[in-house]
Design a protein around this motif. Structure first.
Motif: not given
Length: 268
Positions: A25-27, A33-34, A199-210
């Protein structure tokens, strides 16, 4: 080997997969992101610099999967005008031009380097295609293509690379050049595809987005999200379904679940 089935519900995760996704869950930070959004074009350009034309296989399956390329003709040898939105280095474009001599293709890509690769291809001919660099979220397609002039738009593994907040801009742009009654043919990553689970932990940008290690990004679509996206821009849904494949590597006893969304949306 591989088998394929079409479905209207998402793939069901194994308990281990569900637990792994629930934990992640870590974004990525807002700053990163920017930065990724700002450098999206640069990252795709570097991708093509590293991989040149060797990364994707030529897609000879498009005419098989998308019978509409034949079905939308009113007579057998009718000349079709198509737009390949996000053409990469031409893996889909050139097999199509080879298989169907009655096609004129517009093709565009975000990456200037990819566009150059297309132009350098031995099969490239200005009589049969026009290729140009374009950011579909902000560059007006009408600068290169007449309004209401395209019979078929292919949007294949393209929308997933774009920030979800900007996807509607792509569909709005395409709508202007598509003839009334004609279609967008869509294929892209579906929810819980193997690539999403890797995807490894730390790759999540948002819901279903990596984000991948090279800075390129990938969104994984649900049927509902895609349907709402197209309908909000005035399209009508013709087909919208998950394609589930299981690729089996017998040597290593691996089963890899692939999930795509394959769809067809029409301009009224």
């Amino acid at each position: 080997g591989a088998f394929q089935k079409k479905a209207h519900s998402a793939r069901i995760l194994s308990p281990e997969e569900a637990e792994r996704l629930a934990k992640d869950q870590v974004l990525v930070s807002e700053f990163k992101k920017l930065k990724l959004e700002k450098e999206a074009q640069k990252n795709w350009d570097l991708f093509y610099k590293r991989n040149s034309t060797n990364f994707f296989k030529n897609r000879h399956w498009t005419t098989r999967e998308f019978q509409e390329l034949k079905a939308c003709r009113e007579f057998a040898d009718q000349k079709l005008t198509i737009l390949e939105a996000g053409c990469g280095v031409g893996n889909c474009l050139f097999p199509l031009l080879e298989e169907d001599l009655n096609i004129f293709a517009y093709a565009c890509d975000f990456s200037p380097r990819a566009v150059e690769f297309v132009k350098k291809n031995a099969l490239y001919s200005t009589e049969r295609c026009k290729v140009f660099q374009c950011d579909l979220t902000k560059d007006d397609l009408l600068e290169n293509i007449p309004a209401d002039s395209v019979d078929v738009v292919t949007l294949i593994f393209v929308l997933s690379a774009i920030h979800p907040d900007k996807m509607h801009l792509v569909l709005k742009n395409i709508y202007k050049v598509l003839k009334p009654g004609k279609c967008v043919l869509f294929r892209d990553y579906g929810l819980y595809d193997h690539a999403m689970l890797r995807f490894k932990s730390g790759s999540k940008l948002g819901e279903n987005f990596y984000v991948r290690q090279d800075g390129t990004r990938s969104y994984f679509f649900t049927e509902e999200f895609l349907s709402q996206l197209f309908k909000a821009e005035g399209y009508e849904q013709v087909v919208n379904e998950y394609v589930q494949r299981e690729t089996v590597n017998r040597k290593e006893d691996l089963r890899v679940p692939r999930v795509f969304l394959q769809s067809k949306f029409q301009k009224p």
